[in-house]
Design an enzyme around this catalytic site. Sequence first.
Site, PDB file in Angstrom:
ATOM      1  N   GLY A 276       0.827  -1.201   0.000  1.00 34.02           N
ATOM      2  CA  GLY A 276       0.000   0.000   0.000  1.00 34.02           C
ATOM      3  C   GLY A 276       0.860   1.249   0.000  1.00 34.02           C
ATOM      4  N   SER A 277       0.433   2.252   0.751  1.00 36.53           N
ATOM      5  CA  SER A 277       1.002   3.601   0.618  1.00 36.53           C
ATOM      6  C   SER A 277       2.448   3.739   1.065  1.00 36.53           C
ATOM      7  CB  SER A 277       0.129   4.599   1.382  1.00 36.53           C
ATOM      8  OG  SER A 277      -1.144   4.703   0.776  1.00 36.53           O
TER       9      SER A 277
END
Length: 560
Positions: A276-277
């Site tokens: 993810g981020s």
Amino acid sequence: MLILAFVVSIYVVRLFELQGLDAPVYAADATAGRTVTEQLPASRGSITDRNGVVLAESVAARDITADPTFVKDAVATAAALAPILGLSPSTQLELGARLSSAKRFVYVVRGVSPQMWERVKALDLAGIYGVTTSDRSYPAQSVGGNVLGFVDGNGAGAGGLELGYDDVLSGVDGTRTYQRDVRGREISTADSTELAPVGGSEVRLTLDRDLQWYAQETLAAAVTNAKAKSGTVVVMTPEGEVLALAAYPTFDPNSPGSADQDDVGNRAVSDIYEPGSTSKVMTAAAVLEEDGLRPESTIVVPSVLTRGGREFRDFSPHGTLKLTLAGVIAKSSNMGTIKAAETIGPETLYEYLKKFGIGDPSGAGLPGESRGLLPRPEAWSASQFYTIAFGQGLSLNAVQAASVFATIANGGVRVQPSVIAGVTSPDGTFLPELAPTESRVVSAKTAMAVTRMLESVVADDGLAPKAQVEGYRVAGKTGTANRVDEECGCYRGFTASFIGYAPADNPALVVAVTLQHPTNGRYGGALAGPVFKKVMSFGLASLQVPPTGTTAKPYRLTPR
């Protein structure tokens, strides 16, 4: 008389054979019948932390054995041993049966304490012996258990570093040959020979026991509070030395048989996940290095972005925004990251991901590591370039994830992670581990720019103010990713993470926190940020890192 003389002559000849010709043969047979050779186990080398604190060691023990041909009464012998050895009635019967066999060697029990052997020895039971051996002990119990691994019933490595470094730790067994009398006792006046064992080497780790303990305790509380499936914490220096490698649930290597088999491995290297981020750090670094954008370049972020036949949105609905590249990272905008990645294209992004170590073994040398997944661009689906830009569609393990941030903290130079400091041979000579490989991924200028961008994430108005460490500048990134569930082969649940380093102006430690499938909350800043803060605070205090003496200079998050 002739018959009598003939018979007498036969006896004389036979007596001559026995006393003369066959005597050496019978003597040899008798000696062979009472000669035994026992193995002298080599002492297994210890495993210590970076400061020499013992995490795994061999302690004196005895294997109680028997030669059933010398046992006078198998049932009575088993009954005499039962109360000392704590045998159940069924186990006592089974022992009695083994002591009744025609074998010359059987085990009664293995790995008992010297004190217990002394109690057995005092019974003076015919055919019962004590063989010197050792038992593996882990004084810190579960601390570092997933890294250390465990040994099997024969004392050989069966998991973790005990398995990976078994040939270094195990040494070479010796032997001892001697003679026994009719009761099975050694004949002290008879000849004996001995080949002494050679002990194993000691393995020194880069781990710090106290920091490892604190990381495990803090992680266990976080996983429990978040009602998560599992979690990991990795602590390393920017130069790649791993100081803590925590996983939860964990196990006690003193009793691996009682643990859930899913918990005896090392999740920090064996479990892979879509980051993810936190992966946006690599995208931002690649864009800056390739001059695709500058930190304060304007990126227009719409409410919805259509790419590769898919519609992309940020996790919080919004209208059209104008952000800088720094603002895109600080606000963790998926769409803004996609537009930034488009300035360099899929091939270039892939090249930088590989430089950061994605899709390749971390180099830490830990058994059971998965290299993760990063297909080549030609294998990407129509939308995969865009998802990979913000951290979905690729996978890595927790050590690899920590190494990405260590690379930025180290001025753009990736150093292969390491958990082994060196080996001490039986003669006391310490041989340090070979220097890890280094490679420049991005320039020092780019690394500094990314650090300034990451400081905005932990600011009061950022996504992870709970990750702030009093007195220190912190650079970090949150991650809240869709989680692949192997049971359904689909996205189900989330991976919450926070990875960062401090002090941001002179990095000393990198801490990576990952929680898998939390059900009491979902966001990395809220769940993993506080764990980062606690572990980082403890680590900085342990290393006596002085507080930051400079002030952060964040980039503008929106254009002028």
